[in-house]
Each structure stands twice: as structure tokens, then as C-alpha cells.
Write a protein that holds these residues in place. Structure first.
Motif, mmCIF file in Angstrom:
data_model
loop_
_atom_site.group_PDB
_atom_site.id
_atom_site.type_symbol
_atom_site.label_atom_id
_atom_site.label_comp_id
_atom_site.label_asym_id
_atom_site.label_seq_id
_atom_site.Cartn_x
_atom_site.Cartn_y
_atom_site.Cartn_z
ATOM 1 N N ALA A 34 5.444 17.121 -1.544
ATOM 2 C CA ALA A 34 5.780 17.741 -2.830
ATOM 3 C C ALA A 34 5.393 16.845 -4.003
ATOM 4 C CB ALA A 34 7.272 18.055 -2.880
ATOM 5 N N LEU A 35 5.615 15.565 -3.859
ATOM 6 C CA LEU A 35 5.316 14.630 -4.950
ATOM 7 C C LEU A 35 3.812 14.444 -5.133
ATOM 8 C CD1 LEU A 35 8.095 11.961 -4.275
ATOM 9 C CD2 LEU A 35 8.062 13.698 -6.048
ATOM 10 N N ASN A 36 3.060 14.559 -4.053
ATOM 11 C CA ASN A 36 1.601 14.475 -4.171
ATOM 12 C C ASN A 36 1.012 15.695 -4.861
ATOM 13 O OD1 ASN A 36 0.949 11.934 -3.007
ATOM 14 N ND2 ASN A 36 1.287 12.754 -0.944
ATOM 15 N N GLY B 29 0.778 -1.230 0.000
ATOM 16 C CA GLY B 29 0.000 0.000 0.000
ATOM 17 C C GLY B 29 0.812 1.283 0.000
ATOM 18 N N VAL B 30 2.144 1.197 -0.096
ATOM 19 C CA VAL B 30 2.956 2.416 -0.195
ATOM 20 C C VAL B 30 2.963 2.850 -1.656
ATOM 21 C CG1 VAL B 30 5.223 3.445 0.149
ATOM 22 C CG2 VAL B 30 4.386 1.713 1.763
ATOM 23 N N ASP B 31 2.462 4.028 -1.937
ATOM 24 C CA ASP B 31 2.320 4.476 -3.327
ATOM 25 C C ASP B 31 3.649 4.944 -3.922
ATOM 26 O OD1 ASP B 31 2.724 6.976 -2.152
ATOM 27 O OD2 ASP B 31 0.593 7.488 -2.170
ATOM 28 N N ILE B 32 3.599 5.298 -5.197
ATOM 29 C CA ILE B 32 4.812 5.700 -5.905
ATOM 30 C C ILE B 32 5.396 6.979 -5.319
ATOM 31 C CG2 ILE B 32 3.526 6.968 -7.691
ATOM 32 C CD1 ILE B 32 5.682 6.083 -9.692
ATOM 33 N N GLU B 33 4.527 7.873 -4.821
ATOM 34 C CA GLU B 33 5.011 9.124 -4.228
ATOM 35 C C GLU B 33 5.801 8.851 -2.948
ATOM 36 O OE1 GLU B 33 1.566 10.142 -6.832
ATOM 37 O OE2 GLU B 33 1.927 8.632 -5.294
ATOM 38 N N GLY B 34 5.253 8.003 -2.072
ATOM 39 C CA GLY B 34 5.933 7.687 -0.821
ATOM 40 C C GLY B 34 7.228 6.939 -1.049
ATOM 41 N N THR B 35 7.219 6.005 -1.985
ATOM 42 C CA THR B 35 8.425 5.240 -2.295
ATOM 43 C C THR B 35 9.502 6.143 -2.872
ATOM 44 O OG1 THR B 35 7.020 3.331 -2.781
ATOM 45 C CG2 THR B 35 9.312 3.216 -3.515
ATOM 46 N N MET C 208 3.735 4.225 6.931
ATOM 47 C CA MET C 208 5.201 4.188 6.885
ATOM 48 C C MET C 208 5.793 5.400 7.598
ATOM 49 S SD MET C 208 7.723 4.518 3.586
ATOM 50 C CE MET C 208 7.188 6.224 3.364
ATOM 51 N N VAL C 209 5.269 6.594 7.303
ATOM 52 C CA VAL C 209 5.773 7.812 7.940
ATOM 53 C C VAL C 209 5.524 7.766 9.447
ATOM 54 C CG1 VAL C 209 5.510 10.322 8.083
ATOM 55 C CG2 VAL C 209 5.481 9.190 5.855
ATOM 56 N N GLY D 23 14.547 9.142 -2.633
ATOM 57 C CA GLY D 23 15.229 10.429 -2.757
ATOM 58 C C GLY D 23 16.015 10.763 -1.503
ATOM 59 N N SER D 24 15.424 10.476 -0.334
ATOM 60 C CA SER D 24 16.116 10.725 0.932
ATOM 61 C C SER D 24 17.363 9.859 1.069
ATOM 62 C CB SER D 24 15.158 10.443 2.099
ATOM 63 O OG SER D 24 15.828 10.555 3.334
#
Length: 416
Positions: free
Chosen positions: A351-353, A251-257, A306-307, A262-263
Motif C-alpha cells: 500500500a505504501l509503495n 537498504g530497508v526503505d521508508i515504505e518497508g520501515t 526483511m519480509v 505501523g504493524s
């Protein structure tokens, strides 16, 4: 008396002697005069000879000068004629050179045009063979490739290779048509090869289980990731191929991944290690029997989970030894980086969302440049080449086929 006579005699004798001397002097003078006269005559003759020689030489010089003048006139006339002829020949040579140069240029244009056509035709044949498109679908793909080739930064042949890669990933003709525009934006924004961009974007769509219509979303996420972190298309491809499917499954979307990747990229962790580590961490977070899930107190089923989990671990100030008990040794560095930078991950995710339109905007900026204008010109020229080549291709195919059949017939006759 006798004395006087004696004196007279002496006088006379003395006068005779003087006369004799005078006579001799006159004779010498005459002889000298004769010699002078002779010398004068000889000198006169010599001067006359010299005068005649001078006259003769002068006459010869006049003749030579006349001959030289005549020769000079003839030479000038010849030179003028030669110059005229030379100018004519130079003009003719220039004309011939221009004609030959034009012929060569046209030949190069023709060869280049036909080469472009054959490459495009071959790429489209691969699209048809791999995608299994119907005649109608294939015509749409072909026309789309030509249209994008004429009007965008990329050539029709490059678009055809994009379609080949999407076909390899199992996308249908309709899905390919939906994916193309966003992928062109991605390649333009990142300066990447179009075929590779198609492979990376297509793999992300497939990996996260997205619909082809969400390709623009994928491109926007990638565009913002590349401009706000140390990620680039190569690191993205290396890491996402390892983690995308697992991330999507929990369930972790592309934005979260992408935010986590990136981090990790910012901390200097190599992309392959980051991708493998994150995959295993996600698996443990979603497994209720794992030590990590138990320490968190819940299983991760979304980006928000996750966060939340990372913040809880950071507040707990987990030490090195405990960390090693929660994840494998090879994943400790990545896990520590995620915990310490959870705020950055949260900011990246936000930012990605909100990245909608980022890919198109970046692409437009890149297009509005001298290089972009030149590339569009090149693409337009290839579009013209394709149209021209299509007209003559049937004739060339007939000639080639006829020649091949004749060679095969000749070969068969020779074998007998």
C-alpha cells in the motif's frame, strides 16, 4: 234672683280665666315665634356665610385650575422640547459611540496588522541567519512564504516558521522551496502544526538519505500510514528518529520501515520501544556474525530481504527460548510481533509503495470544509496585512530609531 246673679258671676269669672290662659298661650306663642325668627335669622346668616365661603372656594378652585392648566401647557411644551433635545442628544451620542467604536476597531486592525508583519519579518530574519541564503535566495523564500500564506490553509508567518525548521535541519534555500508544498499537505492532512510537520518530514528525508525533491514521497507514505494503522505523527516522530538511519543503511526503505512500525503500533507496542527494538533487530539482521542472521541464513539488505526473513522465521515456528537466543530480551516482543504479522507488514508495504498522491488528496479533502475555508480567509487577510504594513514599516522604523537616539542622548546628558 239671687241665684241667677250668682251663676252669671261664675260664668264671667270662668271666662276670664280662659282668657287669661289664652293670653298666656298667645304670649308663649309670640315668644316661641320670636325664638323661631331668631333661629331663622341665624340660620339664614349661616347659610349666607356658607354660600359666600362656597363662592370664595369656587373662585379659588377656578384660579387653581387655570394655574394648573397653564402649568400643564408649559410642562407639555417643556417635555416636547426636552424630548426633542433628548432625541438630538441620543443621536449625537450614538454618532460619537459609532465613531469611537470605528476608531477602536481600526486601531485593533492596525495593531494586529503590524504585529503580524513584525512576527513574519522576525521569522524571516531567522531563516536568513540560519540558512545562510544569498539576497536572491532570501527574496525567493520571502516571496514564497507570502504567496503560500495568501493562497493556502496556512499563514505566511506559519510558512516562515516552516522555513526556519528546514533551515535548522541544514536544507538549502532551493531544497526548502522544494519541500514546502508537500509539507503543507502533510500538516493539512494530519491536522498538525506546520512547523512540527516540517521538522518531522525533514527529519524523515534526512534520516532515510533522500533528496529534498522526494519530500512528496515521504508525505504520501506518512499520510497512508496514519490512515491504515495506529501510527500518527507523534508516534512516527518518536520511532523514526531511532530507526530511520539504520534502516536506510541496510537498504530497508521508508515504505518497508513504516510498514513494520505501523504493524507494531497496531499491536500496542509503545513508539519509543518499537523504534529502539526495530533498530537493534535491523542491526542484527544485517550483521553476518549475529545469531539472528545465521538463523535466517542470510543478511538483510533490502525491504524484500526483511519480509523474506520474517516469513522464514515464522515457518520455522521459533519458540520463546530460541527467540531469546536470537535477540535481546527487550526486543523479543517486537520480534515476535513482526514474525506473527509478516503478512500484514507485506500488505502495508504494498500500500505504501502505491501511496503516490495520497497526501495531496487528503489535504484537498480537509481544505474543502468550513474550517478550511475560514483558515484560507484568515491567511488571505494576513497577506493583506503584510502588504499594508510593509508600506508603513519604514516610517515606523525611522520614528522608533529617532526616539531611541533621543532617549539615549537624554540618558547620557543625565548621567553627566
Amino acid at each position: 234672683m239671687a241665684g241667677a246673679e250668682q251663676k252669671i258671676i261664675n260664668v264671667k269669672i270662668k271666662g276670664v280665666n280662659d282668657l287669661l290662659k289664652l293670653k298666656k298661650a298667645l304670649k308663649d306663642l309670640k315668644d316661641e315665634q320670636k325664638k323661631v325668627t331668631k333661629v331663622n335669622k341665624e340660620g339664614e346668616k349661616e347659610w349666607k356665610d356658607k354660600e359666600r365661603a362656597i363662592d370664595k372656594a369656587t373662585t379659588k378652585i377656578k384660579q387653581n385650575r387655570k394655574a394648573l392648566l397653564a402649568q400643564s401647557k408649559a410642562q407639555k411644551k417643556s417635555t416636547a422640547s426636552g424630548k426633542k433635545m433628548g432625541a438630538g442628544m441620543l443621536k449625537m451620542a450614538a454618532t460619537i459611540t459609532a465613531v469611537v467604536g470605528t476608531a477602536r476597531a481600526l486601531s485593533r486592525v492596525f495593531v494586529s496588522a503590524f504585529k503580524t508583519f513584525t512576527e513574519f519579518e522576525f521569522s524571516m530574519a531567522k531563516v536568513r541567519a540560519i540558512s545562510g541564503a544569498t539576497n536572491e535566495e532570501f527574496m525567493k523564500l520571502t516571496q514564497s512564504a507570502k504567496e503560500l500564506g495568501r493562497t493556502t490553509f496556512f499563514t505566511a508567518t506559519e510558512v516562515a516558521e516552516l522555513q526556519v525548521n528546514f533551515s535548522k535541519l541544514g536544507f538549502t534555500a532551493e531544497q526548502i522551496l522544494n519541500l514546502q508544498g508537500a509539507t503543507l499537505d502533510l500538516a493539512m492532512a494530519t491536522g498538525s502544526d506546520l512547523a512540527r510537520s516540517a521538522m518531522v518530514a525533514g527529519s524523515a528525508v534526512r534520516g532515510f538519505g533522500l533528496d529534498a525533491s522526494e519530500a512528496t514521497r515521504v508525505v504520501d507514505v506518512m499520510a497512508v500510514s496514519f490512515t491504515s494503522s495506529a501510527l500518527d505523527i507523534e508516534k512516527w516522530q518518536t520511532s523514526m528518529t531511532k530507526v530511520s538511519a539504520i534502516a536506510a543503511s541496510i537498504g530497508v526503505d521508508i515504505e518497508g520501515t513504516a510498514a513494520v512500525m505501523g504493524s507494531l503500533a497496531d499491536t500496542g507496542i509503545e513508539a519509543s520501544i518499537a523504534g529502539t527494538s526495530l533498530r537493534n533487530i535491523f542491526l542484527k539482521m544485517a550483521n553476518p556474525t549475529s545469531a539472528l542472521a545465521k538463523r535466517i541464513g542470510f543478511t538483510v539488505n533490502s525491504t524484500e530481504d526483511m519480509v523474506k526473513a520474517l516469513k522464514k522465521l515464522k515457518d520455522a515456528q521459533i519458540g520463546q527460548l530460541e527467540m531469546q537466543s536470537l535477540v535481546d530480551v527487550r526486543q523479543v516482543i517486537a520480534m515476535q510481533g513482526m514474525i506473527q504479522n509478516v503478512e500484514t507488514i507485506e500488505q502495508y508495504t504494498f500500500a505504501l509503495n502505491n501511496a503516490e498522491g495520497a497526501g495531496r488528496e487528503m489535504s484537498a479533502i480537509m481544505e474543502d470544509s468550513t474550517k478550511g475555508a475560514f483558515k484560507r480567509f484568515t491567511s488571505a487577510m494576513e497577506g493583506l496585512f503584510l502588504v499594508l504594513s510593509e508600506k508603513i514599516a519604514p516610517w515606523i522604523n525611522k520614528i522608533t530609531k529617532g526616539t531611541r537616539e533621543w532617549i539615549e542622548m537624554l540618558t547620557g546628558a543625565t548621567d553627566k
